[in-house]
Write an enzyme that holds these catalytic residues in place. Structure first.
Site, short mmCIF file in Angstrom:
data_model
loop_
_atom_site.label_atom_id
_atom_site.label_comp_id
_atom_site.label_asym_id
_atom_site.label_seq_id
_atom_site.Cartn_x
_atom_site.Cartn_y
_atom_site.Cartn_z
N TRP A 224 0.84 -1.21 0.00
CA TRP A 224 0.00 0.00 0.00
C TRP A 224 0.87 1.26 0.00
CZ3 TRP A 224 -5.47 1.00 1.30
CH2 TRP A 224 -6.27 -0.13 1.17
N GLY B 29 -11.51 7.38 7.46
CA GLY B 29 -12.62 7.90 8.25
C GLY B 29 -13.26 6.88 9.17
N HIS C 295 -10.98 1.41 11.25
CA HIS C 295 -10.13 0.39 10.64
C HIS C 295 -8.65 0.69 10.86
CE1 HIS C 295 -10.22 -3.05 7.89
NE2 HIS C 295 -9.09 -2.59 7.40
C1 DLZ Z 1 -7.47 -2.42 4.25
C2 DLZ Z 1 -6.31 -1.49 4.36
C3 DLZ Z 1 -6.51 -0.11 4.51
C4 DLZ Z 1 -7.87 0.50 4.56
N1 DLZ Z 1 -5.49 0.75 4.59
C5 DLZ Z 1 -4.21 0.24 4.56
C6 DLZ Z 1 -3.10 1.13 4.67
O1 DLZ Z 1 -3.21 2.35 4.76
N2 DLZ Z 1 -1.86 0.56 4.67
C7 DLZ Z 1 -1.65 -0.80 4.57
O2 DLZ Z 1 -0.49 -1.24 4.60
N3 DLZ Z 1 -2.70 -1.63 4.46
C8 DLZ Z 1 -3.97 -1.16 4.44
N4 DLZ Z 1 -5.03 -2.00 4.32
C9 DLZ Z 1 -4.78 -3.45 4.04
C10 DLZ Z 1 -4.54 -4.33 5.26
O3 DLZ Z 1 -3.26 -4.10 5.81
C11 DLZ Z 1 -4.63 -5.81 4.84
O4 DLZ Z 1 -3.74 -6.06 3.79
C12 DLZ Z 1 -6.04 -6.18 4.36
O5 DLZ Z 1 -6.98 -5.92 5.37
C13 DLZ Z 1 -6.10 -7.70 4.00
O6 DLZ Z 1 -5.79 -8.51 5.12
#
Ligand code: DLZ
Length: 163
Positions: free
Chosen positions: A26, A86, A89
């Site tokens: 991400w 928001g 999570h």
């Molecule tokens: C779902 C999610 C969200 C909303 N935001 C991030 C983030 O900002 N950075 C990150 O590394 N991962 C994010 N994830 C994904 C979760 O870490 C994870 O990969 C998923 O929930 C699947 O297990």
């Protein structure tokens, strides 16, 4: 937490260490900066034997970090970026990743460099990513910390003088 008071970590010779970098996918631009910072630190500390493993998100960092410690890496560096949205999570993913990485380090007696950025917005993350306009270089810092800690743990188990 502020970046004030950050120590200058002196690079030492870690050519005998096997190191794994586990990095989430991400936030690509920030992640690229963190990974480049980790590579710079590995070079400064003369680490020849290292591998990069990518995981989907930061939530997956601990389980893969644990597998890497079981595969006899001397140090693991965990890199990820979580940006607040928001919903609650953010808090759950931050907590799970942070607690999980700490547990891996303690349970396996292996240093896990904590290069996980938990930020309110993209600008905060970019400012810590070791990019040309960043003020901080968290990928480098986390890698240097893991390497120095691996060296200290090695000296403790060899019963060397630590002073
Ligand atoms: C779902 C999610 C969200 C909303 N935001 C991030 C983030 O900002 N950075 C990150 O590394 N991962 C994010 N994830 C994904 C979760 O870490 C994870 O990969 C998923 O929930 C699947 O297990």
């Amino acid at each position: 937490m502020s970046g004030e008071g950050i120590p200058q970590l002196k690079a030492v010779d870690c050519h005998d260490l096997r190191v794994a970098v586990v990095a989430a996918l991400w936030h690509e631009e920030v992640m690229n900066g963190l990974i480049e910072g980790a590579k710079r630190a590995l070079g400064d500390f003369q680490v020849d034997s290292w591998e990069l493993v990518r995981v989907p998100g930061s939530f997956e960092l601990p389980v893969v970090a644990q597998a890497l410690t079981n595969a006899s890496f001397d140090a693991v560096v965990a890199l990820g970026v979580i940006i607040r949205g928001g919903t609650p999570h953010f808090d759950y993913v931050c907590q799970a990743a942070t607690d999980g990485l700490n547990r891996v380090a303690l349970d396996t007696q292996t240093p896990v460099g904590f290069g996980l950025l938990t930020c309110d917005n993209d600008d905060q993350a970019l400012d810590r990513a070791g990019l040309p306009h960043s003020r901080e270089d968290k990928g480098y810092e986390a890698t240097a910390a893991a390497l120095l800690t691996a060296q200290t743990l090695g000296r403790i188990s060899a019963q060397e003088r630590l002073g």
